[in-house]
Write a protein that holds these residues in place. Structure first.
Motif, PDB file in Angstrom:
ATOM      1  N   LYS A  77     -69.587  50.299 -99.179  1.00  0.00           N
ATOM      2  CA  LYS A  77     -68.857  49.614 -98.104  1.00  0.00           C
ATOM      3  C   LYS A  77     -67.462  50.199 -97.927  1.00  0.00           C
ATOM      4  N   LEU A  78     -66.871  50.668 -99.021  1.00  0.00           N
ATOM      5  CA  LEU A  78     -65.576  51.323 -98.900  1.00  0.00           C
ATOM      6  C   LEU A  78     -65.697  52.604 -98.084  1.00  0.00           C
ATOM      7  N   TRP A  79     -66.788  53.355 -98.292  1.00  0.00           N
ATOM      8  CA  TRP A  79     -66.972  54.618 -97.566  1.00  0.00           C
ATOM      9  C   TRP A  79     -67.158  54.402 -96.070  1.00  0.00           C
ATOM     10  N   ARG A 144     -46.212  68.788-109.001  1.00  0.00           N
ATOM     11  CA  ARG A 144     -46.288  67.480-108.359  1.00  0.00           C
ATOM     12  C   ARG A 144     -45.970  66.394-109.375  1.00  0.00           C
ATOM     13  N   ASP A 145     -45.397  65.291-108.901  1.00  0.00           N
ATOM     14  CA  ASP A 145     -45.051  64.171-109.777  1.00  0.00           C
ATOM     15  C   ASP A 145     -46.220  63.199-109.886  1.00  0.00           C
ATOM     16  N   PHE A 146     -46.284  62.531-111.025  1.00  0.00           N
ATOM     17  CA  PHE A 146     -47.355  61.565-111.271  1.00  0.00           C
ATOM     18  C   PHE A 146     -46.999  60.201-110.696  1.00  0.00           C
ATOM     19  N   SER A 147     -47.971  59.559-110.085  1.00  0.00           N
ATOM     20  CA  SER A 147     -47.845  58.144-109.711  1.00  0.00           C
ATOM     21  C   SER A 147     -49.214  57.507-109.846  1.00  0.00           C
ATOM     22  N   ILE A 148     -49.223  56.254-110.237  1.00  0.00           N
ATOM     23  CA  ILE A 148     -50.491  55.549-110.426  1.00  0.00           C
ATOM     24  C   ILE A 148     -51.263  55.457-109.116  1.00  0.00           C
ATOM     25  N   SER A 149     -50.568  55.155-108.042  1.00  0.00           N
ATOM     26  CA  SER A 149     -51.268  55.008-106.758  1.00  0.00           C
ATOM     27  C   SER A 149     -51.903  56.318-106.316  1.00  0.00           C
ATOM     28  N   GLN A 150     -51.194  57.446-106.512  1.00  0.00           N
ATOM     29  CA  GLN A 150     -51.764  58.733-106.109  1.00  0.00           C
ATOM     30  C   GLN A 150     -52.932  59.116-107.005  1.00  0.00           C
ATOM     31  N   LEU A 151     -52.851  58.775-108.284  1.00  0.00           N
ATOM     32  CA  LEU A 151     -53.985  59.012-109.186  1.00  0.00           C
ATOM     33  C   LEU A 151     -55.223  58.299-108.669  1.00  0.00           C
ATOM     34  N   PHE A 152     -55.078  57.048-108.280  1.00  0.00           N
ATOM     35  CA  PHE A 152     -56.219  56.301-107.756  1.00  0.00           C
ATOM     36  C   PHE A 152     -56.726  56.902-106.455  1.00  0.00           C
ATOM     37  N   ILE A 153     -55.814  57.253-105.563  1.00  0.00           N
ATOM     38  CA  ILE A 153     -56.225  57.855-104.292  1.00  0.00           C
ATOM     39  C   ILE A 153     -57.000  59.141-104.529  1.00  0.00           C
ATOM     40  N   ASP A 154     -56.503  59.975-105.428  1.00  0.00           N
ATOM     41  CA  ASP A 154     -57.163  61.253-105.703  1.00  0.00           C
ATOM     42  C   ASP A 154     -58.496  61.062-106.416  1.00  0.00           C
ATOM     43  N   PHE A 155     -58.577  60.038-107.277  1.00  0.00           N
ATOM     44  CA  PHE A 155     -59.848  59.832-107.968  1.00  0.00           C
ATOM     45  C   PHE A 155     -60.913  59.285-107.014  1.00  0.00           C
ATOM     46  N   TYR A 156     -60.534  58.386-106.126  1.00  0.00           N
ATOM     47  CA  TYR A 156     -61.506  57.904-105.134  1.00  0.00           C
ATOM     48  C   TYR A 156     -61.935  59.039-104.208  1.00  0.00           C
ATOM     49  N   GLN A 157     -61.030  59.951-103.922  1.00  0.00           N
ATOM     50  CA  GLN A 157     -61.426  61.114-103.126  1.00  0.00           C
ATOM     51  C   GLN A 157     -62.440  61.953-103.889  1.00  0.00           C
ATOM     52  N   THR A 158     -62.256  62.051-105.209  1.00  0.00           N
ATOM     53  CA  THR A 158     -63.230  62.755-106.044  1.00  0.00           C
ATOM     54  C   THR A 158     -64.597  62.071-105.957  1.00  0.00           C
ATOM     55  N   TYR A 160     -65.712  60.376-103.484  1.00  0.00           N
ATOM     56  CA  TYR A 160     -66.247  60.661-102.153  1.00  0.00           C
ATOM     57  C   TYR A 160     -66.756  62.096-102.054  1.00  0.00           C
ATOM     58  N   ASP A 161     -66.016  63.026-102.642  1.00  0.00           N
ATOM     59  CA  ASP A 161     -66.429  64.442-102.610  1.00  0.00           C
ATOM     60  C   ASP A 161     -67.780  64.653-103.294  1.00  0.00           C
ATOM     61  N   ASN A 162     -68.086  63.810-104.286  1.00  0.00           N
ATOM     62  CA  ASN A 162     -69.344  63.927-105.034  1.00  0.00           C
ATOM     63  C   ASN A 162     -70.398  62.918-104.580  1.00  0.00           C
ATOM     64  N   LYS A 163     -70.139  62.287-103.450  1.00  0.00           N
ATOM     65  CA  LYS A 163     -70.970  61.181-102.982  1.00  0.00           C
ATOM     66  C   LYS A 163     -72.452  61.542-102.880  1.00  0.00           C
TER      67      LYS A 163
END
Length: 214
Positions: A77-79, A144-158, A160-163
């Motif tokens: 549903k997120l996708w 690049r600097d670390f942020s928790i929100s960007q980590l989550f965004i990038d992991f969800y993109q991962t 999706y990339d492997n969907k």
């Protein structure tokens, strides 16, 4: 099947379903955690999120139980949401619920994700120390600097990339009643990849038939 992690690491798994089945057979928490239907916050203790104040954590869970990401219910549903909408949902979740849990004494980011995955296994991933360190390595190489929100965004993109491959694997294991969410399927996949990398560094002469980096 080929997979990517954070769009920087590529690896191939020859028998992904056999790998997932082997992990489930060998790890006790498949029986004591993955197969449990009535999930409460206490169940997080089964996957290493031990020693956190249950009442305080439950307070955070209750406060943020109506976030858009959680209301999606499952990853499919997120996708269906537009990319910018998905990103907003993920960022909101990380900046509110996850950050609030991390402010509680003895709850780190790893524990926070395990607590939320326990309650929302269909949509919230576990992001443990090993994965965080790999992500930070990538950030450092790119200045690049670390942020928790960007980590989550990038992991969800991962995710999706492997969907496509995740869906194929999940269809088979669902027919076999193995009972893992799509998020958990990829959890086993990336964990196996990073474990492979670690073992390869320790013993360079080992060749695995199941998994290989590209």
């Amino acid at each position: 099947m080929q997979f990517t992690l954070f769009n920087r690491i590529s690896f191939e798994i020859t028998y992904p379903i056999a790998l997932i089945e082997a992990v489930c057979i060998q790890h006790n928490f498949y029986r004591t955690y993955d197969l449990v239907e009535n999930r409460t916050i206490r169940l997080a203790n089964k996957i290493g999120a031990r020693g956190f104040p249950l009442q305080e954590a439950q307070g955070v869970i209750d406060k943020y139980n109506n976030l858009s990401l959680l209301n999606c219910g499952n990853i499919d549903k997120l996708w269906l949401k537009r990319p910018e909408e998905r990103k907003a949902y993920i960022k909101e979740f990380a900046n509110t619920a996850i950050n609030a849990l991390c402010r509680i004494n003895s709850i780190c980011l790893t524990k926070a994700t395990k607590i939320y995955h326990t309650l929302y296994p269909q949509i919230i991933p576990m992001i443990d120390n090993q994965l965080q360190e790999k992500y930070k390595e990538i950030l450092k190489s790119e200045n690049r600097d670390f942020s928790i929100s960007q980590l989550f965004i990038d992991f969800y993109q991962t995710l999706y990339d492997n969907k496509e491959n995740i869906d194929k694997i999940h269809n088979v294991i669902s027919q076999n009643n193995i009972g893992l969410s799509k998020v958990r399927v990829f959890d086993i996949i990336w964990w196996s990849c990073l474990k492979y990398e670690s073992l390869r560094k320790d013993r360079r002469n080992i060749t695995w038939s199941t998994i290989n980096t590209i």
